[in-house]
Design an enzyme around this catalytic site. Structure first.
Site, PDB file in Angstrom:
ATOM      1  N   LYS A 491      53.882  52.261   4.139  1.00 38.25           N
ATOM      2  CA  LYS A 491      54.714  51.306   3.404  1.00 38.25           C
ATOM      3  C   LYS A 491      54.911  51.795   1.973  1.00 38.25           C
ATOM      4  O   LYS A 491      54.202  52.686   1.496  1.00 38.25           O
ATOM      5  CB  LYS A 491      54.058  49.919   3.401  1.00 38.25           C
ATOM      6  CG  LYS A 491      52.661  49.884   2.785  1.00 38.25           C
ATOM      7  CD  LYS A 491      52.032  48.508   2.912  1.00 38.25           C
ATOM      8  CE  LYS A 491      50.650  48.503   2.275  1.00 38.25           C
ATOM      9  NZ  LYS A 491      50.032  47.171   2.301  1.00 38.25           N
ATOM     10  N   ARG A 589      46.085  35.439   2.103  1.00 42.08           N
ATOM     11  CA  ARG A 589      47.485  35.851   2.115  1.00 42.08           C
ATOM     12  C   ARG A 589      48.047  35.402   3.459  1.00 42.08           C
ATOM     13  O   ARG A 589      47.672  34.361   3.969  1.00 42.08           O
ATOM     14  CB  ARG A 589      47.620  37.364   1.928  1.00 42.08           C
ATOM     15  CG  ARG A 589      47.229  37.860   0.549  1.00 42.08           C
ATOM     16  CD  ARG A 589      47.765  39.255   0.242  1.00 42.08           C
ATOM     17  NE  ARG A 589      47.572  40.219   1.313  1.00 42.08           N
ATOM     18  CZ  ARG A 589      47.692  41.532   1.169  1.00 42.08           C
ATOM     19  NH1 ARG A 589      48.003  42.041  -0.016  1.00 42.08           N
ATOM     20  NH2 ARG A 589      47.515  42.356   2.184  1.00 42.08           N
ATOM     21  N   TYR A 715      61.351  56.067 -30.785  1.00 40.32           N
ATOM     22  CA  TYR A 715      61.846  54.735 -31.108  1.00 40.32           C
ATOM     23  C   TYR A 715      60.866  53.944 -31.970  1.00 40.32           C
ATOM     24  O   TYR A 715      59.649  54.060 -31.808  1.00 40.32           O
ATOM     25  CB  TYR A 715      62.100  53.944 -29.814  1.00 40.32           C
ATOM     26  CG  TYR A 715      63.362  54.350 -29.083  1.00 40.32           C
ATOM     27  CD1 TYR A 715      64.604  54.250 -29.680  1.00 40.32           C
ATOM     28  CD2 TYR A 715      63.289  54.834 -27.776  1.00 40.32           C
ATOM     29  CE1 TYR A 715      65.756  54.618 -29.010  1.00 40.32           C
ATOM     30  CE2 TYR A 715      64.435  55.199 -27.084  1.00 40.32           C
ATOM     31  CZ  TYR A 715      65.664  55.095 -27.713  1.00 40.32           C
ATOM     32  OH  TYR A 715      66.807  55.460 -27.046  1.00 40.32           O
ATOM     33  N   MET A 764      63.036  56.052 -21.883  1.00 41.42           N
ATOM     34  CA  MET A 764      63.440  55.856 -20.499  1.00 41.42           C
ATOM     35  C   MET A 764      63.429  57.162 -19.708  1.00 41.42           C
ATOM     36  O   MET A 764      62.943  57.206 -18.571  1.00 41.42           O
ATOM     37  CB  MET A 764      64.835  55.229 -20.432  1.00 41.42           C
ATOM     38  CG  MET A 764      65.321  55.015 -18.995  1.00 41.42           C
ATOM     39  SD  MET A 764      66.984  54.336 -18.894  1.00 41.42           S
ATOM     40  CE  MET A 764      66.667  52.635 -19.350  1.00 41.42           C
TER      41      MET A 764
END
Length: 819
Positions: A491, A589, A715, A764
Site C-alpha cells: 500500500k 480502527r 526565504y 519547494m
C-alpha cells in the site's frame, strides 16, 4: 586476518620502512574506502587507469598509516608514524598475502569457473545449505585478479566450506588465481563467447580455465558440453583429477532422465547410484536448471543431499543481476543493461525482459557485439534466432555490423549505423506502452538513449536495491514456520518504493499475498500483470463491482460493508467470493468487535455469495515491550474469535495478526499467515542489524556559491552566516518529500562522506546546505538518506516514524530499481 608487518614482509619479500611490529587485520585497495582503522593496510596498485600511489598523501591525512607500495612517495619522511612495505609489484604482493592466508585454512575450498552461472551456483549452494553448513564466499562477483584476493583475505577458520569464483579474460591469468584459491573441489559451469577475442579458440579458453583445477581432488561438470568433456578427459589424467559428471546420458555419475517444467517451476528427476532421486526448483529457464543441477551435484559429491536440502531447492531465490529498471515516457518501462553486451548476457537480459507483463509491447535496442570471437554472420544469425523465438515484437539495431545483417531479423525492425543516427530519427518518439531492453556495449553511449526515454530527468532519485529487498524478505521468512504464508503490504506506493515494480518483483519471489489500502491500488497492479491474490484493506462501497471485475479480495470490517458486498456479489451472480474478515481486538480502527461475533456468524451463514478466505486483526503495539501484556491479550482474543468462527463454519481459513515487529517478537502467533510491511523495506525496531537498507534518496549539487559574512540565505532570510561560507544548492525541496522542519540546521545531508547541515529554509524545489570543511564540486552526489545515513536518524529529528518519511517522497522523484 592478523599479521605483523614483519610477517607480511616475509610473505612478500618486501622491505620495511617503519614499525615492523605493526599489526594488520584489514586490507583495502580503494582510496575512497571509509571503513578503516589503524590496523588497515592500503595496497597501492598501479592499474591501467588509476595509480593507487597518487592517493597516499590523501589517505595519510585521513588517518591511514600503513601502506604497501612499489614506489615510496617523495615526501615519505614527512609522513610521521607511517609504515611502508616496498615491493616489486603491489598486485603480485597482495596476491601472495591472499595465497598465504588461504593456506592457513583446513576446510574444503570450492573453486568455480566457466562463462556463466558462477555467482548463481555459489549463492545457491549457500542457500540450499543454509542452517546446515557454514559457508564463506566471494562478495558479489569478486572473481578477478583483484577481486579474488579481496575475497580470500576474508577467510576465517570456523567454516565448513569456502566457495570462490574465478574469472579470466585472457591467457595466463588462471594460474595466479589457482595459486590463491587452490580449490579442493572444482565446478566448471559451461563455456561461452565472453572474452573470446583474447583466445585463439574455444579449446584454448577451456584449457586456460581448467588450470584452476590442476591440484584439485575432484571436478564437477556437465558432459553435455562436449568440448569441455573432451578436454577434461585428457586433463584429468594429466592432473590425476577425479571427476563427477552429470548429463542426460546414462553413462554419467548423475543421469538426468526427466525434466518437467511449467512457467514457474521445474521438476528434475535423475538416477544416482542406481537410485531415482529428484528436486524441484522455482524456475523454468534453461540457465537456472543447469545451475541447479551443478548445485545438486555438489551436494551429492559431499554427501549433503538430504530431505532438508531437497526442500531448500524449492525455495531458491533469484540472484540479483546488474540491471536497472526505470519508468519511461509514454507508459514505457526501461530495462537498462547497457554496461556490456555479449551473447550469453543478451540471453539473460532477454529473460528479464520476458518477465515484464505491465506493457503491451516488448522491444529491444541492441548494439553491435564487439567481443564474441564469432564470425559476423554466424554471430548475428545466432542473435536473430534468439530474438525471433522470443516474445520481443520490435528490435532497434545500432552499429554497422548488426545493420549489415538486418535481413536475419523477422520482427518489426529498425537499424542505424550509430547511436547519433538513431537519436536523430523519429523512431525514438514512437515508443509507447513498451517494455524496452536497452542492451549495448559501453562504447555506443546508450546512456543518451536512456536520458531521452526515461520519464523523469529530475536529478533527485530514489534508488531501490532489489537485492537488499530479497535479503530482508528472506530474513523474515527465516523466522517463519515453513507452512506459514506471507502477505506483503504494498500500500501507499509500496511505502514510497514504487507500485507495480515492487509488486512484480515480489510476484517473482513467490510471495503468497499482496495487501493494498484502496481498490485503485489493486486495479493498477492487475493492469500491470500482477496475478497474485490481493487483499484490499479499505475498500470503498462504490468500488465493489471493480473489486469483483479485477479479482481483488475485500476486507469486510462492519455489517454495512458485509451487506453492501453481498448485494453487489448477488447482483453479479457471484458465488463463494473470497473475503477477509477484520476483527478489532484493541486497535480501535476498522473491524468487528467481540460483541458482534454472534451476529457476524449469522450474517455470513446466510450468504452464498461469499466465503471467508481469512480472519485477521491488527496489533496496536507489537514493537513495544511495555505493552506486551496488551499484545498477548489481543492475540488471545483473536484466537478465541477465529476459533469460534471456524467451529461454526466447519471449514478452514487463514488467520493472521502479526505485522513486521510481531513476526520478530511473537513467533507463537504466526497462525497460517503473517503480514510483512515496513520490515521488508529495511526498518526494524528489534533487529535493525539483520536488515539491509533498500532505499537511497540522493541528488546532486546544482551550484556552489561563496557568501560573505552577515549575508542571508533563503526565504525570510532565515539562513545567516558570521563568516565567509561556501554553500551548495541542491535540486530537492519539500515538494519532493524533504520535510521543511529540517531547515536551518535541524537536518543535514551526506556529501563526500561528511555531513552538511541545511542552511536557510527548505524551498519547494530546492534547498541549500553549508559546505564548511567539505571539499565538494558541482555535480557531486548528495545522500539524503541511505546505507550510511539511516532514515531512522531523520525520523528522530522530526519526532516521527520512518513510514511517514518514505511515503512522503513525491512521485515526481525518479525511482531506479537495481537488479
Amino acid at each position: 586476518m592478523n599479521y605483523s608487518f614483519e610477517k607480511i614482509s616475509e610473505i612478500t619479500d618486501s622491505e620495511i620502512i617503519g614499525n615492523k611490529k605493526t599489526i594488520i587485520s584489514k586490507i583495502i585497495i580503494d582510496s575512497r574506502s571509509f571503513v578503516y582503522d589503524n590496523q588497515t593496510l592500503f595496497v597501492a596498485i598501479k592499474g591501467e587507469r588509476n595509480n593507487g600511489h597518487d592517493y597516499i598523501n590523501e589517505l595519510y591525512n585521513n588517518g591511514i598509516l600503513n601502506f604497501l607500495v612499489q614506489d615510496l612517495p617523495q615526501n615519505y619522511k614527512l609522513l610521521k608514524n607511517a609504515n611502508f612495505l616496498i615491493v616489486k609489484n603491489s598486485l603480485n604482493a597482495f596476491q601472495q598475502i591472499a595465497e598465504y592466508h588461504r593456506n592457513t585454512i583446513n576446510y574444503p575450498i570450492v573453486g568455480i569457473t566457466g562463462s556463466n552461472g558462477k555467482t548463481i551456483i555459489k549463492e545457491w549452494i549457500f542457500q540450499v545449505l543454509n542452517n546446515e553448513k557454514l559457508i564463506i564466499r566471494n562478495p558479489k562477483s569478486y572473481n578477478s585478479q583483484v577481486g579474488v584476493p579481496l575475497s580470500l583475505i576474508l577467510l576465517e577458520k570456523n567454516y565448513d566450506f569456502g566457495i570462490f569464483e574465478a574469472g579470466i579474460s585472457k591467457l595466463n591469468e588462471m594460474n595466479k588465481l589457482q595459486k590463491m584459491i587452490n580449490p579442493n573441489i572444482g565446478i566448471f559451469t559451461n563455456i561461452g563467447d565472453a572474452h573470446q577475442e583474447n583466445f585463439e579458440s574455444i579449446e584454448q579458453k577451456i584449457k586456460e580455465k581448467l588450470e584452476l583445477f590442476k591440484k584439485s581432488e575432484i571436478l564437477i561438470y556437465c558432459k553435455n558440453h562436449a568440448n569441455i568433456h573432451n578436454l577434461i578427459s585428457t586433463k584429468s589424467n594429466t592432473y590425476n583429477l577425479k571427476t563427477f559428471t552429470w548429463s542426460n546420458n546414462s553413462d554419467s555419475d548423475l543421469f538426468i532422465d526427466k525434466i518437467e517444467n511449467n512457467k514457474t517451476n521445474t521438476k528434475i528427476s535423475a538416477i544416482f547410484k542406481t537410485k531415482k532421486i529428484e528436486i524441484e526448483i522455482p524456475f523454468s529457464d534453461k540457465a537456472s536448471i543447469e545451475n541447479a543441477i551443478h548445485v545438486w551435484s555438489f551436494l551429492l559429491v559431499n554427501e549433503l543431499f538430504s530431505s532438508k536440502t531437497k526442500e531448500n531447492f524449492k525455495h531458491l531465490t533469484k540472484v540479483a543481476m546488474r540491471l536497472e529498471m526505470i519508468k519511461g515516457k509514454d507508459n514505457c518501462t526501461l530495462i537498462n543493461d547497457s554496461y556490456n553486451s555479449d551473447l550469453n548476457s543478451i540471453q539473460i537480459a532477454i529473460d528479464v525482459l520476458e518477465q515484464q507483463n505491465q506493457n503491451r509491447i516488448k522491444s529491444i535496442i541492441l548494439s553491435d557485439i564487439e567481443q564474441s570471437g564469432k564470425k559476423e554472420y554466424e554471430l548475428y544469425k545466432t542473435i536473430s534466432e534468439i530474438i525471433n523465438k522470443s516474445n520481443i515484437q520490435k528490435i532497434v539495431g545500432i552499429g554497422k555490423n548488426i545493420s549489415n545483417n538486418f535481413e536475419l531479423f523477422t520482427k518489426e525492425k529498425y537499424f542505424f549505423n550509430t547511436t547519433a543516427e538513431f537519436l536523430q530519427s523519429k523512431i525514438i518518439e514512437k515508443f509507447s506502452d513498451e517494455a524496452i531492453l536497452i542492451k549495448g556495449s559501453r562504447d555506443f553511449g546508450f546512456e543518451k538513449i536512456i536520458e531521452l526515454l526515461q520519464k523523469k530527468n529530475h536529478r533527485t532519485q530514489l534508488e531501490i536495491n532489489l537485492e537488499a529487498l530479497t535479503h530482508n524478505l528472506n530474513y523474515f521468512k527465516s523466522l517463519l514456520n515453513k507452512k506459514t504464508k506471507i502477505m506483503i503490504m504494498v500500500k501507499a506506493f509500496s511505502y514510497g518504493s514504487g507500485s507495480h515494480e515492487i509488486a512484480g518483483f515480489l510476484q517473482h519471489q513467490k510471495v503468497d499475498y499482496l495487501g493494498v489500502a484502496y481498490t485503485d491500488e489493486g486495479i493498477e497492479l492487475r493492469k500491470a500483470g500482477i496475478n497474485l491474490p490481493i487483499m484490499v484493506m479499505n475498500p470503498d462501497f462504490e468500488n465493489f463491482s471493480n473489486i469483483i471485475e479485477y479479482k481483488l479480495e475485500p476486507e469486510i470490517y462492519d455489517f454495512n460493508s458485509l451487506i453492501q458486498f453481498n448485494k453487489v456479489a448477488s447482483q453479479q451472480s457471484v458465488n463463494a467470493y473470497p473475503v477477509h474478515i477484520k476483527i478489532d481486538t484493541g486497535m480501535k480502527r476498522l473491524g468487528f468487535e467481540k460483541k458482534n461475533l454472534e451476529k457476524l456468524i449469522s450474517e455470513i451463514q446466510k450468504s452464498k455469495s461469499i466465503i471467508v478466505k481469512s480472519v485477521f486483526s491488527h496489533l496496536a503495539a507489537s514493537d513495544e515491550a511495555v505493552h506486551d501484556k496488551f499484545t498477548q491479550t489481543q492475540i488471545s482474543d483473536f484466537k478465541h474469535i477465529a476459533d469460534e468462527i471456524e467451529k461454526t463454519f466447519g471449514y478452514k481459513f487463514l488467520r493472521h495478526i502479526l505485522n513486521s515487529s510481531g513476526i520478530e517478537r511473537f513467533p507463537e502467533a504466526q497462525f497460517e499467515m503473517v503480514r510483512l510491511g515496513i520490515g521488508l523495506y529495511g526498518i526494524s525496531s528489534q533487529n535493525q542489524d539483520k536488515l539491509q537498507n533498500i532505499s537511497t534518496l540522493k541528488t546532486r549539487i546544482s551550484q556552489i556559491k561563496t557568501i560573505k559574512a552577515d549575508e542571508s540565505v533563503g526565504y525570510s532570510r532565515k539562513g545567516r552566516v558570521n563568516k565567509e561560507t561556501k554553500i551548495a544548492i541542491l535540486p530537492i525541496g519539500y515538494a519532493d518529500g524533504l520535510n521543511r522542519a529540517l531547515s536551518n540546521g535541524n537536518g543535514n545531508v551526506l556529501i563526500n562522506n561528511k555531513l552538511a547541515p541545511f542552511i536557510g529554509n527548505i524551498c519547494m524545489d530546492m534547498c541549500m546546505v553549508d559546505l564548511s570543511g567539505i571539499e565538494a564540486n558541482q555535480d557531486d552526489e548528495v545522500i539524503i538518506f541511505g546505507q550510511n545515513k539511516p532514515i531512522t536518524e531523520i525520523a528522530e529529528k522530526l519526532n516521527t516514524i520512518p513510514y511517514e518519511i518514505l511515503t512522503s517522497i513525491s512521485q515526481r522523484v525518479k525511482r531506479i530499481y537495481i537488479h
